[in-house]
Design a protein around this motif. Structure first.
Motif, PDB file in Angstrom:
ATOM      1  N   GLY A 176      59.361   8.691  30.205  1.00 16.65           N
ATOM      2  CA  GLY A 176      58.586   8.081  31.282  1.00 16.65           C
ATOM      3  C   GLY A 176      58.715   8.879  32.576  1.00 16.65           C
ATOM      4  N   HIS A 177      57.684   8.817  33.407  1.00 16.46           N
ATOM      5  CA  HIS A 177      57.710   9.535  34.679  1.00 16.46           C
ATOM      6  C   HIS A 177      58.605   8.810  35.685  1.00 16.46           C
ATOM      7  CE1 HIS A 177      54.689  11.891  32.915  1.00 16.46           C
ATOM      8  NE2 HIS A 177      53.617  11.203  33.288  1.00 16.46           N
ATOM      9  N   GLY A 185      62.495   7.385  35.005  1.00 15.89           N
ATOM     10  CA  GLY A 185      61.758   7.013  33.806  1.00 15.89           C
ATOM     11  C   GLY A 185      62.671   6.880  32.605  1.00 15.89           C
ATOM     12  N   ASN A 229      57.014   5.612  23.525  1.00 15.94           N
ATOM     13  CA  ASN A 229      57.246   6.363  24.757  1.00 15.94           C
ATOM     14  C   ASN A 229      58.158   5.583  25.692  1.00 15.94           C
ATOM     15  OD1 ASN A 229      55.471   8.372  23.903  1.00 15.94           O
ATOM     16  ND2 ASN A 229      53.718   7.419  24.888  1.00 15.94           N
ATOM     17  N   LYS A 267      59.210   4.090  29.355  1.00 13.19           N
ATOM     18  CA  LYS A 267      58.442   3.486  30.446  1.00 13.19           C
ATOM     19  C   LYS A 267      58.728   4.224  31.756  1.00 13.19           C
ATOM     20  CE  LYS A 267      57.121   0.363  27.523  1.00 13.19           C
ATOM     21  NZ  LYS A 267      55.760   0.416  26.936  1.00 13.19           N
ATOM     22  N   GLY A 268      57.758   4.190  32.651  1.00 11.64           N
ATOM     23  CA  GLY A 268      57.921   4.836  33.940  1.00 11.64           C
ATOM     24  C   GLY A 268      58.838   4.047  34.853  1.00 11.64           C
ATOM     25  N   GLY A 315      62.864   2.786  34.242  1.00 12.85           N
ATOM     26  CA  GLY A 315      62.010   2.400  33.129  1.00 12.85           C
ATOM     27  C   GLY A 315      62.800   2.199  31.850  1.00 12.85           C
ATOM     28  N   GLY A 333      63.474  11.155  30.313  1.00  9.55           N
ATOM     29  CA  GLY A 333      62.734  10.532  31.395  1.00  9.55           C
ATOM     30  C   GLY A 333      62.883  11.316  32.689  1.00  9.55           C
TER      31      GLY A 333
END
Length: 486
Positions: free
Chosen positions: A18-19, A40, A70, A72-73, A81, A123
């Motif tokens: 995640g970003h 992230g 994936n 999470k941000g 995240g 992340g």
């Protein structure tokens, strides 16, 4: 309908990271409370786990594309995240993981054996984690790394102690049905068995597994018949038993010739020369077959092969064959080397290892390789000048700029890192000048950089003046007095 699959190609995609989040804490009477962007979450991994209840790769045949979750941000208020959930794929015992080129990545034997075939991406860090004495409120965050993308081949090699080999309709399936509780399909036509059959045999205190290979014919090791597809299932066997049809109607065939033909195919396939052999002259319940078995037995024994005359119909000779096979299996197990203890080998990097390499390319560019610079490039948002400046600082601290200069790189030279290409420009201002978030004056035009240098010099001069001479009135354009600056 396909019911047994022992070779599949999987298209794997591990979870992306995640970003990171760009956020500034604000509340009443605190218009600028500092960065609070969270990190992230990491992407989910893809794991292969041996499950004894799974006996085929059929599920992957219909669903060859798998994708882990994936991450999470990150969010504001320092909220990280969530990590992506790992994807666990259950495979049969004896599964071999290979690349498309045939290189073996893992050989999964034993219940619970686990192999991480795809690693999720990291992340990205939020701006709260990127804050420093110089960058008190970064206007950027790191991007999440993509997870592994790869194609692998899963190949099932049955884990059996005894392998039955022979021509089609030699009676291998019949022998398994009477020696164990397995119930394979049995009929009076060639290639009745289209999939390997496994059975468990108990002889007094001994227990072993037995498997047959669907009818081998001359040329099986090169792709004829079904042999090429299923010869792999006897690679792990400890003992091979030649099942010979003494009641075959073909006049051009004889038991000795059948064994020679099968041995030629095993030799062509390779890796089975050290397995002990036994011979089961089958179908002696037929009078002509019994006579033929008595004729060929001396020739086979002269070769050093233990010979047993058996009948799956009347079960004659099966007890002797079972005890002989059990003895060979136990002897093979006793001779097998004890498994080594798991050892952890530490290989620290060399003292002079910089962690990256720079190589000139044929087109005059410079290629930078290394896990850290390539990861940093993947995590950089190139739409944000401050993030690009941060990347330049990291590469400079790592020593990339110094190596490029020593190798003769000039301003404007092409530099490749990972899948990115840059026009190299040596750093003009050595230290980062705080300004509006998301900007870096070192990446601006030359005139703008000169103005920034003058402002930086003026600010340092003001700090060096005595306290009673300092003018505390705001100065237009000073980044410290700008609500959007630092």
């Amino acid at each position: 309908m396909t019911s047994f699959v022992d070779r599949v190609t999987l298209h794997l995609r591990a979870g992306d990271g995640g970003h990171g989040c760009v956020s500034i804490h604000r509340e009443k009477f605190k218009p600028f409370g500092g960065p609070d962007g969270g990190n992230g979450g990491h992407g989910g991994d893809i794991l292969l786990v041996v499950d004894p209840s799974v006996h085929t790769l059929l599920d992957f045949h219909f669903r060859p594309r798998v994708h882990a979750e994936n991450g999470k941000g990150g969010q504001g208020s320092n909220r990280d995240g969530a990590n992506g959930q790992d994807l666990i794929l259950k495979v049969p015992d004896g599964t071999v993981v290979q690349t498309l080129a045939g290189d073996v990545l893992a050989d999964l034997v034993g219940a619970g054996t686990t192999f991480e075939v795809g690693r999720g991406g990291r992340g990205g860090r939020g701006n709260a984690s990127l804050a420093s004495a110089r960058r008190k409120a970064p206007g950027f965050a790191e991007l999440g790394e993509p997870g592994d993308r790869l194609d692998v081949v899963l190949e099932l090699k049955s884990v059996a102690d005894v392998g039955l080999v022979g021509f089609p309709s030699a009676g291998k399936s019949s022998l398994i049905s009477v020696l164990s509780a397995a119930k394979p399909k049995i009929a009076d036509y060639p290639f009745t068995t289209l999939t390997p059959n496994l059975g468990v045999v108990r002889v007094d205190d001994h227990t072993f597994t037995i498997a047959d290979v669907p009818g081998l014919i001359p040329g099986a090791a090169t792709g004829k018949g079904l042999g090429l597809e299923f010869l792999r299932h006897i690679e792990r066997t400890a003992v091979l038993v030649h099942v010979v049809d003494c009641a075959a109607l073909e006049t051009e065939r004889d038991p000795v010739g059948d064994i020679d033909a099968i041995e030629a195919e095993l030799a062509a396939y390779g890796g089975l020369a050290d397995r002990p052999r036994l011979v089961a002259l089958n179908k002696i319940d037929v009078s002509d077959a019994r006579d033929l078995a008595e004729i060929v037995r001396p020739d086979l024994e002269a070769r050093g092969l233990p010979v047993y005359e058996v009948s799956a119909v009347t079960r004659e000779g099966l007890r002797e064959l079972s005890y002989a096979v059990a003895e060979q299996v136990e002897r093979r197990r006793a001779a097998a080397p004890a498994p080594e203890r798991t050892r952890i080998v530490l290989r620290p990097p060399a003292v002079d290892d910089a962690g990256f390499t720079v190589e000139p390319a044929a087109d005059g560019a410079f290629v930078v390789r290394g896990p850290r610079p390539e990861r940093w490039v993947r995590q950089t948002n190139f739409d944000n000048d401050e993030a690009v400046g941060f990347l330049a600082d990291r590469l400079a601290r790592l020593g990339v700029e110094e190596v490029l200069a020593k190798m003769g790189a000039t301003p404007g030279a092409t530099v490749r890192i990972g899948d990115r290409e840059f026009d190299w420009q040596p750093t003009v201002i050595e230290e980062f000048v705080p300004t509006a978030r998301g900007e870096d004056l070192r990446l601006a035009e030359v005139s703008t950089r000169a103005t920034a240098a003058e402002r930086l010099a003026a600010r340092k001069a003001r700090r060096q003046r005595p306290a009673d001479e300092v003018d505390v009135s705001p100065r237009p354009g000073d980044p410290e007095d700008d609500d959007d600056g630092e």
